[in-house]
Design a protein around this motif. Structure first.
Motif, PDB file in Angstrom:
ATOM      1  N   LYS A  56       0.725  -1.104  -0.082  1.00 12.10           N
ATOM      2  CA  LYS A  56      -0.120   0.036  -0.064  1.00 12.10           C
ATOM      3  C   LYS A  56       0.716   1.308   0.012  1.00 12.10           C
ATOM      4  O   LYS A  56       1.048   1.950   1.027  1.00 12.10           O
ATOM      5  CB  LYS A  56      -0.912   0.064   1.353  1.00 12.10           C
ATOM      6  N   ASP A  86      -7.004  -5.665   5.739  1.00  8.26           N
ATOM      7  CA  ASP A  86      -7.945  -5.068   4.800  1.00  8.26           C
ATOM      8  C   ASP A  86      -8.258  -6.089   3.640  1.00  8.26           C
ATOM      9  O   ASP A  86      -8.979  -6.365   3.101  1.00  8.26           O
ATOM     10  CB  ASP A  86      -7.304  -3.595   4.455  1.00  8.26           C
ATOM     11  N   HIS A  95     -11.333  -7.768   2.153  1.00  3.58           N
ATOM     12  CA  HIS A  95     -12.264  -7.659   0.862  1.00  3.58           C
ATOM     13  C   HIS A  95     -12.189  -8.995   0.255  1.00  3.58           C
ATOM     14  O   HIS A  95     -13.522  -9.304  -0.326  1.00  3.58           O
ATOM     15  CB  HIS A  95     -11.072  -6.817  -0.036  1.00  3.58           C
ATOM     16  N   HIS A 115      -9.946   2.015   8.919  1.00  2.61           N
ATOM     17  CA  HIS A 115     -11.326   1.774   8.677  1.00  2.61           C
ATOM     18  C   HIS A 115     -11.835   0.500   9.029  1.00  2.61           C
ATOM     19  O   HIS A 115     -10.960  -0.246   9.647  1.00  2.61           O
ATOM     20  CB  HIS A 115     -11.762   2.296   7.156  1.00  2.61           C
ATOM     21  N   HIS A 155     -15.600  -1.193   1.888  1.00  4.71           N
ATOM     22  CA  HIS A 155     -15.653  -0.102   3.149  1.00  4.71           C
ATOM     23  C   HIS A 155     -15.599   1.361   2.316  1.00  4.71           C
ATOM     24  O   HIS A 155     -15.198   1.447   1.563  1.00  4.71           O
ATOM     25  CB  HIS A 155     -14.581  -0.146   4.080  1.00  4.71           C
TER      26      HIS A 155
HETATM   27 ZN   LIG Z   1      -9.751  -1.807   1.872  1.00  4.06          ZN
END
Ligand SMILES: [Zn+2]
Length: 515
Positions: A159, A240, A244, A289, A420
């Motif tokens: 990321k 994350d 997903h 998140h 999200h």
């Molecule tokens: Zn994500």
């Protein structure tokens, strides 16, 4: 009066956080030492209910020694990785740092940009320039202001848009990428770590997501061992990416992933212990998140069609696939027309429409009348407060809130998946803990937001807290908070809690309706 007020506030805090420890000596010796080092870890997309999936000994150890916020939330609308990392790294809402999800209107050019996934733009420093264009200082800027010789390192797995945003202003921004069959460190900039770090030798056999937290932690350990940064900013992407892929329906899928998070934290904690600086280090662990399940899907094809039918409306961009809808218009003055038209369609799963209004240099979201009439007053205000966190030139012109566990994205290959980014509680609810010198033990129910993280860190570390931040210093985590910090925190508590409780209750009603 001043003393009575202070005592009363101190009492409120000790009720919230637990009994304050007895003072060790006179007033002069009561002030705790400032931490010397900062470790800020963002477990990407880590829902607080993941904490119960596995023992997570190292995360729990930090929680048990520090302050844990069990009612923390993102607090701004976007609840996506680039936006939230920019918020964590600055202490201001997206309306000021201008990083709106994965794409937005560039205020300088008026054109749409997909900067967070454009590595050329990121390597050219576009994200950092965007975030600081309006004079917004970053956490890294405050480190350098305090001591220009101190170093800041930001690291992620793949990321790069997390490393670049949370690390805006850092000396070394690093991430991993698959090159010639191996997952290897890449440098965003502005500097390349010195040769003595041998950072390029930290690799992973492949890029599969459950290896990425280990890779990022190993790279962090190497940098701490060789550079000893004043601040380490670390994004752990696996929760994350797994959320997903698997959705959040089946705990078994996520169990080994959250164990991997804990193992990454163990590696970092052990390095600070090995160097003898663990007790001098402030640890902050949070998530950017949550994650929303695919229980309901909005009809995005009908929504695209309806949007095209709004007379005279051209498209700058539109996004219905996450857990809310967002539309950017070439002519923002059409926002009310578009919002009204979209609300009239009553798409299943879509709870209404908001449109952005500009008055002079000020922006504000308003609800179309049918939306204002259909939502409860507390929920309407909560939605508008969240929408207004991106009420700026870069933000969307029309916003469409979706019901809980509702997405605009479907996949043929899997039964369960996750997304999200939006108003819903499962996107918004995050864990937050602080541990280190000056931090007390306990659990706080204060509705902490991501904007509070930068000012709280800056205050605890003894760096300057910039004026103009949207967050407050989380004084209730401190052993000896100042009266000013306590009252600033109390001043935002009521409104935040009303908003948070309205969204939480709405989610509860939709996911566990009473029979
Ligand atoms: Zn994500």
């Amino acid at each position: 009066m001043f003393c009575r007020g202070l005592l009363a506030l101190t009492f409120v805090l000790s009720l919230t956080v637990g009994t304050a420890p007895p003072l060790a000596g006179g007033a002069a010796s009561a002030a705790p030492a400032k931490p010397s080092y900062l470790v800020l870890i963002v477990m990407d997309g880590f829902r607080p209910d993941y904490l119960s999936l596995a023992p997570l000994h190292h995360l729990r150890a930090l929680m048990s020694q520090g302050t844990y916020y069990d009612t923390a939330w993102v607090g701004d609308l976007e609840s996506t990785t680039p936006a939230s990392h920019a918020t964590i790294g600055t202490g201001v809402y997206p309306r000021k740092h201008n990083v709106i999800g994965f794409g937005w209107r560039d205020p300088a050019t008026g054109r749409f940009t997909y900067a967070p996934t454009n590595t050329n733009q990121i390597h050219a420093g576009y994200l950092e320039k965007t975030m600081t264009a309006d004079g917004v200082p970053t956490l890294s800027d405050e480190v350098h202001l305090h001591n220009p010789l101190d170093r800041v390192v930001s690291i992620s797995g793949e990321k790069y848009y997390a490393a670049a945003t949370i690390g805006a202003g850092a000396d070394y921004q690093l991430y991993g990428w698959l090159v010639n069959g191996k997952f290897r460190p890449q440098v965003i900039g502005p500097d390349t770590p010195p040769a003595r770090t041998h950072f390029q030798t930290v690799t992973s056999s492949n890029s599969y997501f459950d290896l990425q937290d280990g890779f990022a932690a190993n790279l962090a350990v190497r940098m701490v061992d060789t550079i000893r940064p004043r601040a380490l900013l670390l994004n752990l992407p696996a929760t994350d990416e797994a959320g997903h892929y698997y959705g959040t329906h089946d705990a078994a899928d996520m169990r080994r992933i959250v164990k991997g998070d804990d193992d990454a934290i163990r590696k970092v904690m052990n390095e600070y212990k090995r160097l003898g600086i663990f007790s001098k280090t402030l640890f902050v662990v949070t998530a950017d998140h949550g994650m929303v399940e695919n229980s309901h899907i909005v009809p995005i094809h009908s929504m695209y069609t309806a949007f095209r039918k709004v007379a005279g409306t051209a498209q700058l961009d539109q996004e219905y696939r996450e857990s809310m809808g967002a539309v950017w218009l070439p002519d923002p003055s059409q926002a009310e027309t578009v919002a009204t038209s979209m609300a009239q369609q009553h798409f299943p799963g879509v709870e209404g429409a908001f449109y952005k209004v500009q008055t002079g240099n000020a922006f504000e979201f308003k609800a179309v009348p049918s939306t204002a009439a259909s939502l409860s007053k507390p929920l309407l205000r909560a939605y508008l407060d969240l929408a207004n966190t991106e009420a700026g030139p870069a933000g969307a012109d029309v916003l469409l809130p979706y019901r809980e566990d509702t997405l605009g994205f479907s996949t043929k290959n899997r039964k369960h998946w996750g997304k999200h980014g939006g108003f819903s509680w499962f996107s918004q609810h995050v864990p937050l803990l602080l541990e280190g010198p000056g931090v007390r033990h306990g659990v706080s129910h204060f509705p902490a937001e991501l904007v509070d993280i930068a000012p709280t860190i800056e205050h605890l570390m003894g760096w300057q807290v910039p004026t103009g931040v949207d967050g407050v210093v989380l004084g209730d985590a401190e052993l000896s908070p100042s009266a000013a910090d306590v009252s600033a925190q109390q001043a935002v508590k009521t409104r935040r809690l009303q908003d948070l409780r309205a969204i939480q209750a709405h989610s509860q009603a939709q996911t566990h309706p009473t029979q």
